[in-house]
Motif scaffolding. Structure first.
Motif, PDB file in Angstrom:
ATOM      1  N   HIS A 195       0.841  -1.200   0.000  1.00  0.00           N
ATOM      2  CA  HIS A 195       0.000   0.000   0.000  1.00  0.00           C
ATOM      3  C   HIS A 195       0.872   1.245   0.000  1.00  0.00           C
ATOM      4  O   HIS A 195       1.845   1.347   0.743  1.00  0.00           O
ATOM      5  N   GLU A 196       0.541   2.192  -0.861  1.00  0.00           N
ATOM      6  CA  GLU A 196       1.296   3.434  -0.967  1.00  0.00           C
ATOM      7  C   GLU A 196       0.303   4.562  -1.209  1.00  0.00           C
ATOM      8  O   GLU A 196      -0.600   4.446  -2.041  1.00  0.00           O
ATOM      9  N   VAL A 197       0.437   5.647  -0.477  1.00  0.00           N
ATOM     10  CA  VAL A 197      -0.526   6.737  -0.587  1.00  0.00           C
ATOM     11  C   VAL A 197       0.180   8.053  -0.289  1.00  0.00           C
ATOM     12  O   VAL A 197       1.132   8.108   0.495  1.00  0.00           O
ATOM     13  N   THR A 198      -0.260   9.109  -0.952  1.00  0.00           N
ATOM     14  CA  THR A 198       0.339  10.420  -0.688  1.00  0.00           C
ATOM     15  C   THR A 198      -0.264  11.009   0.589  1.00  0.00           C
ATOM     16  O   THR A 198      -1.411  10.717   0.954  1.00  0.00           O
ATOM     17  N   ILE A 199       0.509  11.844   1.247  1.00  0.00           N
ATOM     18  CA  ILE A 199       0.037  12.511   2.460  1.00  0.00           C
ATOM     19  C   ILE A 199      -1.131  13.443   2.136  1.00  0.00           C
ATOM     20  O   ILE A 199      -2.039  13.623   2.954  1.00  0.00           O
ATOM     21  N   ARG A 200      -1.119  14.001   0.923  1.00  0.00           N
ATOM     22  CA  ARG A 200      -2.231  14.867   0.514  1.00  0.00           C
ATOM     23  C   ARG A 200      -3.554  14.100   0.527  1.00  0.00           C
ATOM     24  O   ARG A 200      -4.597  14.645   0.888  1.00  0.00           O
ATOM     25  N   GLU A 201      -3.489  12.803   0.125  1.00  0.00           N
ATOM     26  CA  GLU A 201      -4.702  11.979   0.153  1.00  0.00           C
ATOM     27  C   GLU A 201      -5.099  11.625   1.583  1.00  0.00           C
ATOM     28  O   GLU A 201      -6.291  11.554   1.909  1.00  0.00           O
ATOM     29  N   LEU A 202      -4.107  11.399   2.453  1.00  0.00           N
ATOM     30  CA  LEU A 202      -4.401  11.022   3.840  1.00  0.00           C
ATOM     31  C   LEU A 202      -4.958  12.197   4.641  1.00  0.00           C
ATOM     32  O   LEU A 202      -5.911  12.040   5.400  1.00  0.00           O
ATOM     33  N   PHE A 203      -4.327  13.363   4.471  1.00  0.00           N
ATOM     34  CA  PHE A 203      -4.692  14.526   5.291  1.00  0.00           C
ATOM     35  C   PHE A 203      -4.953  15.743   4.400  1.00  0.00           C
ATOM     36  O   PHE A 203      -4.169  16.706   4.378  1.00  0.00           O
ATOM     37  N   PRO A 204      -6.023  15.720   3.628  1.00  0.00           N
ATOM     38  CA  PRO A 204      -6.258  16.816   2.675  1.00  0.00           C
ATOM     39  C   PRO A 204      -6.398  18.182   3.353  1.00  0.00           C
ATOM     40  O   PRO A 204      -6.073  19.206   2.756  1.00  0.00           O
ATOM     41  N   HIS A 205      -6.860  18.203   4.612  1.00  0.00           N
ATOM     42  CA  HIS A 205      -7.052  19.482   5.288  1.00  0.00           C
ATOM     43  C   HIS A 205      -5.741  20.235   5.502  1.00  0.00           C
ATOM     44  O   HIS A 205      -5.733  21.468   5.606  1.00  0.00           O
ATOM     45  N   LEU A 206      -4.618  19.487   5.569  1.00  0.00           N
ATOM     46  CA  LEU A 206      -3.328  20.157   5.765  1.00  0.00           C
ATOM     47  C   LEU A 206      -2.875  20.892   4.515  1.00  0.00           C
ATOM     48  O   LEU A 206      -1.996  21.746   4.583  1.00  0.00           O
ATOM     49  N   PHE A 207      -3.478  20.548   3.387  1.00  0.00           N
ATOM     50  CA  PHE A 207      -3.033  21.128   2.123  1.00  0.00           C
ATOM     51  C   PHE A 207      -4.030  22.147   1.568  1.00  0.00           C
ATOM     52  O   PHE A 207      -3.929  22.556   0.423  1.00  0.00           O
ATOM     53  N   GLU A 208      -4.980  22.514   2.371  1.00  0.00           N
ATOM     54  CA  GLU A 208      -5.886  23.563   1.945  1.00  0.00           C
ATOM     55  C   GLU A 208      -5.123  24.874   1.826  1.00  0.00           C
ATOM     56  O   GLU A 208      -4.099  25.082   2.466  1.00  0.00           O
ATOM     57  N   SER A 209      -5.606  25.764   1.015  1.00  0.00           N
ATOM     58  CA  SER A 209      -4.906  27.025   0.797  1.00  0.00           C
ATOM     59  C   SER A 209      -4.875  27.842   2.090  1.00  0.00           C
ATOM     60  O   SER A 209      -5.706  27.677   2.987  1.00  0.00           O
ATOM     61  N   TYR A 210      -3.881  28.723   2.180  1.00  0.00           N
ATOM     62  CA  TYR A 210      -3.781  29.605   3.341  1.00  0.00           C
ATOM     63  C   TYR A 210      -5.057  30.433   3.489  1.00  0.00           C
ATOM     64  O   TYR A 210      -5.536  30.667   4.606  1.00  0.00           O
ATOM     65  N   SER A 211      -5.604  30.878   2.369  1.00  0.00           N
ATOM     66  CA  SER A 211      -6.814  31.709   2.440  1.00  0.00           C
ATOM     67  C   SER A 211      -7.967  30.951   3.083  1.00  0.00           C
ATOM     68  O   SER A 211      -8.747  31.518   3.859  1.00  0.00           O
TER      69      SER A 211
END
Length: 893
Positions: free
Chosen positions: A63-79
């Motif tokens: 199993h391999e997954v990007t952190i963006r897929e695991l924790f999408p809220h961390l990659f939301e825009s600053y705005s």
């Protein structure tokens, strides 16, 4: 959101909390997290590659997954993240960006020097942090950095439209030249603000291409004693510019200008984030700058000698390599003699200035500097092919800024002065090494101290081990496009990789458009779309073979002028390969064909004009045969050829086949059921041509350059995950639909045509294919499947023709009994058998104007005859003329 220490910390916190991972190796990795797929404590991340999580159960889970897929809220825009704070603070987003992304202490920066604004273009918008630019005290321009998803824009920052900063520098509003002894000149504003955190006053030139002469003259006029420090970035171009600026500052009248460089792929802001912006770091940077601006080999050698305190070492100056040797005995003798001349009894009576002068004189008389190479040698990295264990060092030999060459050196060529000399001379014209092996050893030891290991592959395309597409100039992994770095390899997370196979004719563009597709459909029709769907699927052949253990072959035959060659050449253009159709296996050597099959992964290998029964084929090739049964193993990705490896053991080279196969020839492939069932067959005729309408569209397609259409490749590869998921989601239904067609029984046909159907459906997500065209293409794939099933239970068209002629002659024997003997070609004495002498049969056909395919083709096909099954070839006593003849014997049904 870009990489930042704040984001890294947030990722680690979330990962350890959610999956129970624990730090190991001093925080270099976080392991033993519970894998969300297999439930085992095998989920982990590296701190150096924090944006991907993996399960280390490589054989059982993978199993391999990007952190963006695991924790999408961390990659939301600053705005979006600071939307609530914006209600009470109009600069909340800009402050968060400078604090989290840039590592700034806002009290040091001063929040009054910037504003938060908004920029929009091409349907995208972003918050920006804006800094005013001044000229003669007037704020008449600005520079702003995009905060939210800068990858959506052409650039990551911009100046006020129409504003020119030529000759100007950004200056912090509180800067007063009269109150400072020194001022640093950086490239970017963020670099200047980073230096401010350790008490260094800096201005920003905004670019290494902009010497801020106007601003510097104003500073000099305010304080003639102020000393400038050039603090540009460390790439070779910036170093060259720094030397040029150093001269310009002297010409302007500045006293003792200096240079400071990090000598890393990191700027001053990076150093602040990494905690390297310290007094010790600044001291090292100034030393680097002093070496850069040394006036002579002697001056540079002296700086190095004082710093490293060694008696022997190599160094480089002005694109030449020197060897330095120092004699302490001579130095002490010369120094003591010089002291005596001063007539001072005690050493402490000597002033610092006098001591420095004495040391200079003693140094000059006690060292030897010898040129050992008229070039510089940079060992960039170590490259190894894990499959073959072949290894090289990749070396850049340089004689000037304009003249250099990168080349792979064998370890033995770096271990011997004489072999190194020969290799250097071959690598770059005019370059030579005249040093000794021990001096080369010193260079090697120093140049490889922090050397990077690079994995290599001997083909281009998909690399299964790293789940990435590796081409000569581009790579794609996890939907992201990568370009080679300055040292000629790709950095994919924690993987450094390159291909050692250079397909010079393949240079895809990365700009995607579909302007060509309407003309494509006009010119090539539904059959062309089916071929495109196969070509599209070939870009995922390795992944599909992993899932379904097979990927089909495509066979295209057609009448002259139907556009078969044009179609294939255009399909190659879509993936960036110009002026190419394929390889003829009948004229290629077996090693040559095997190498061609091994050159690509997830790309087609096109076999052209491989039929050997063409009467017009040159005599020298008629004797050479190629059986398509030879390529059967490629269907499952097995090795095209097994070779012995030159070694002291029994190792063999049996690299798997990683591509797909397209067969393009005049005649339909004849062969066993095993090979025919692996083929998707398309006969290309002119039925889709529409006169001048088609000709106009064809001319438009022909005028297109490869750059105009090859963005298709990267658009497809960037959507790898979605495409594979769609194929997997639709395949079972498509295969079942194929198997339910009338009289269809062969499971392999269900597999091959079901996969083609799923690829067509996935292609509809890339190209503007209408529902009507999609339905027609789907229906045609069903027709192809039924025709292929019929092919497996019937004769090849050439064999069908043969039996039609035979039955024609048999009918004549019934109608013309008086002259029947001249038409009786069945010599068998047995009622239930047919015995035919082929030479006699062909003579009778010519005499009676009956067409037959070449006799060599028929001889290859007789054993596969379906209408009358083949029994054997033997000599028999003719029942017609009582002579003994060599005949092919068949069984009557």
């Amino acid at each position: 959101m870009a990489n930042s220490s704040a984001l890294d910390a947030a990722i680690i916190q979330e990962f350890t909390t959610k999956f129970g991972a624990k730090p190991q190796g001093g925080g270099k990795r976080y392991k033993n997290g519970v894998c969300p797929k297999c439930g085992k404590k095998s989920f982990w991340i590296w701190s150096t590659d924090i944006y991907k999580a993996r399960c280390d159960r490589t054989k059982n889970c993978e199993h391999e997954v990007t952190i963006r897929e695991l924790f999408p809220h961390l990659f939301e825009s600053y705005s979006k993240r600071y939307e609530a704070e914006m209600v009470t603070d109009s600069k909340a987003v800009a402050k968060a960006y400078l604090r989290e992304e840039r590592g700034f202490n806002l009290a040091v920066v001063d929040t009054n020097i910037f504003t938060q604004e908004t920029f929009a273009a091409a349907g995208n918008s972003t918050a920006t942090v804006r800094f005013a630019m001044q000229n003669n005290g007037e704020m008449d321009g600005y520079w702003e950095r995009f905060i939210d998803n800068p990858e959506n824009f052409f650039d990551k920052a911009r100046f006020l439209k129409g504003y020119s900063y030529r000759g100007l520098a950004w200056v912090h509003p509180d800067f007063d030249a009269t109150k400072h002894d020194e001022v640093w000149i950086t490239e970017g504003i963020f670099d200047a603000l980073a230096l401010r955190h350790i008490g260094i006053t800096a201005i920003s030139a905004m670019s290494a291409n902009n010497f801020p002469e106007t601003t510097l003259k104003e500073i000099l006029a305010s304080n003639p004693q102020i000393k400038p420090v050039i603090a540009l970035d460390s790439e070779s171009k910036a170093k060259k510019i720094a030397i040029n600026w150093h001269k310009k500052l002297i010409d302007l009248g500045f006293n003792d200008p200096r240079v400071a460089i990090t000598n890393e792929d990191a700027d001053w802001n990076d150093w602040l984030i990494k905690g390297k912006l310290t007094d010790k770091g600044i001291e090292k940077a100034l030393f680097n700058g002093a070496l850069l601006t040394a006036k002579s080999p002697v001056a540079k050698a002296k700086l190095l000698w004082k710093e490293i305190n060694r008696q022997q070492f190599y160094f480089e100056f002005n694109y030449k390599t020197y060897w330095f040797e120092f004699n302490y005995k001579k130095f002490n003798e010369a120094y003591n003699a010089a002291v005596k001349q001063l007539d001072k009894k005690e050493d402490d009576e000597i002033t610092p200035e006098e001591k420095a002068e004495l040391e200079d004189k003693a140094f000059n008389s006690s060292n030897t500097i010898t040129e050992i190479a008229n070039c510089t040698i940079d060992i960039l990295y170590y490259q190894i092919d894990r499959a073959t264990e072949e290894s090289f060092y990749y070396v850049n030999v340089k004689k000037s800024e304009q003249k250099s060459s990168k080349s792979a050196f064998l370890p033995k060529q770096l271990g011997s002065g004489s072999e190194f000399k020969n290799k250097i001379m071959a690598a770059l014209s005019g370059a030579i090494y005249t040093g000794e092996t021990n001096q080369l050893n010193d260079i090697f030891t120093h140049k490889t101290r922090d050397i990077i290991d690079i994995e290599t592959i001997k083909y281009i395309g998909y690399c299964r081990d790293h789940k990435a597409y590796i081409y000569n100039n581009f790579a794609v992994a996890d939907g992201k496009l990568y370009k080679k770095n300055s040292e000629d390899y790709f950095e994919l997370g924690d993987t450094n990789i390159k291909s050692t196979f250079d397909m010079t004719t393949m240079r895809p563009n990365d700009e995607f458009n579909t302007d060509w597709f309407n003309d494509f459909m006009i010119v090539f029709g539904i059959k062309g779309l089916i071929c495109l769907a196969f070509w599209f699927g070939s870009l995922f052949a390795e992944q599909l073979r992993d899932r379904y253990s097979a990927w089909p072959f495509l066979e295209i035959t057609g009448e002259a002028g139907a556009g078969k060659s044009f179609l294939i050449e255009f399909l190659w253009s879509l993936v960036g390969r110009s002026d190419y159709e394929g390889i003829n296996p009948t004229t290629a050597s077996k090693p040559g064909l095997a190498r061609t099959l091994s050159q690509v992964s997830n790309l087609p290998v096109v076999l052209i004009e491989s039929d050997t029964n063409d009467p017009n084929m040159p005599i020298k090739h008629k004797q050479k045969t190629f059986s398509f049964d030879e390529i059967k193993p490629l269907f499952n990705g097995r090795a095209p050829r097994v070779l012995g490896v030159k070694s002291n053991n029994n190792n063999t080279d049996d690299e798997p086949f990683r591509g797909s196969v397209v067969i393009s020839q005049n005649n339909k492939v004849s062969g066993s059921e095993a090979i025919l069932s692996r083929l998707i067959y398309i006969y290309y005729d002119k039925s889709h041509h529409q006169g001048q309408y088609s000709r106009d569209a064809a001319e438009r397609l022909q005028r297109l350059a490869t750059d105009d259409v090859s963005g298709f490749l990267f658009e497809v590869l960037k959507k790898e995950r979605q495409i594979l998921d769609m194929i997997e989601a639709t395949f079972a239904n498509n295969r079942n639909a194929i198997m339910k067609l009338p009289n269809l029984k062969t499971e392999r046909i269900g597999l091959t045509h079901g996969l083609l159907m799923s690829c067509l459906q996935a292609l509809c997500e890339i190209l503007p294919i209408t529902d009507n065209v999609k339905a027609k293409a789907s229906s045609y794939i069903h027709e192809l499947a039924m025709e292929r099933e019929q092919d497996l239970i019937s004769d090849h068209p050439a064999m069908d023709q043969f039996w039609d002629v035979y039955e024609y002659f048999e009918s004549l024997t019934d109608e013309k009994e008086l002259v029947a003997n001249q038409y009786r070609l069945n010599h068998s004495p047995n009622e239930d058998e047919i015995a035919i002498n082929l030479n006699e049969f062909y003579a009778a056909a010519r005499e009676n104007n009956q067409s037959l395919e070449d006799i060599k083709l028929i001889k290859k096909m007789v054993q596969k005859s379906v209408r009358y099954p083949f029994v054997e070839a033997k000599s028999i006593r003719s029942n017609v003329n009582k002579k003994t003849l060599r005949c092919y014997v068949f069984k009557k049904k």
